[in-house]
Design an enzyme around this catalytic site. Structure first.
Site: not given
Length: 221
Positions: A11, A9
């Site tokens: 952010y 991922d």
């Protein structure tokens, strides 16, 4: 199956979502941290709500809408600050251990990549600003699909693009809901729990919980 790929991922996992406020803390004032927290909360809320309704707006627009709500909630009517915060969000700081971890994994022969809600332009700007490009094989965005995590179709972008099985992928996220989605899809999810948060989603567990990205290369997965 042996692990072939490590997918991250973006952010909150590779990039610090609170770095934008940190750069303008003085101008944001005493509510800076609360503004940043609400900005992030609304940003994610909008992705889930729109996806549940079968609607889509790209992540950059939702990020701006979420910031507008957060600034209004705390009475900050400052167009210049808004503009500077959005510009800063496109070039968020990577966590200090992100680059070395990605490079170590790539040098060990693993496929490396990002799977993110971020729009392609946002992701490219962040990757370039943090100089992570040489350590990443793929940067995948939900924009190709028109809906957000944790839909299974989003995680399938990884298996389809990389030509791997789900159980050959270690998926790394700091977001426990994202870990649950990855587990549901069949990835080997690793939760980066920097904030020491309590666990959730008891039936959709990570295969490991780590304090920092630097712990990844030593895991026996």
């Amino acid at each position: 199956m042996p692990v072939r790929a490590f997918v991250f991922d973006a952010y909150g996992t590779l990039f610090d979502v609170h770095a934008a406020i940190a750069r303008h803390r003085g101008r944001a004032g005493p509510d800076a941290d609360r503004i940043s927290d609400l900005w992030r909360t609304k940003q994610l809320e909008y992705t889930w709500t729109l996806t549940a309704m079968g609607r889509y707006e790209n992540f950059e627009r939702l990020t701006a809408r979420a910031l507008d709500f957060a600034l209004a909630r705390f009475g900050k009517n400052d167009p210049a600050l808004r503009s500077d915060l959005l510009a800063a969000y496109r070039k968020l700081d990577a966590y200090p251990d992100a680059k070395d971890t990605l490079r170590a994994l790539k040098q060990s022969g693993f496929i490396t990549g990002i799977l993110s809600n971020g729009s392609p332009e946002m992701l490219q700007a962040a990757v370039d600003a943090a100089a992570l490009g040489d350590a990443l094989d793929h940067v995948l965005s939900v924009d190709a699909l028109g809906f957000y995590k944790p839909r299974n179709e989003v995680y399938a972008l990884v298996t389809n693009t990389l030509s791997v099985r789900a159980d050959e992928v270690v998926f790394v996220s700091s977001n426990r809901w994202d870990i649950a989605g990855a587990a549901n899809f069949g990835f080997k999810p690793v939760w980066v729990n920097r904030a020491k948060l309590p666990d959730e989603y008891a039936d959709l567990n990570p295969v490991a919980v780590i304090d920092s990205l630097s712990d990844l290369p030593a895991l026996n997965l």
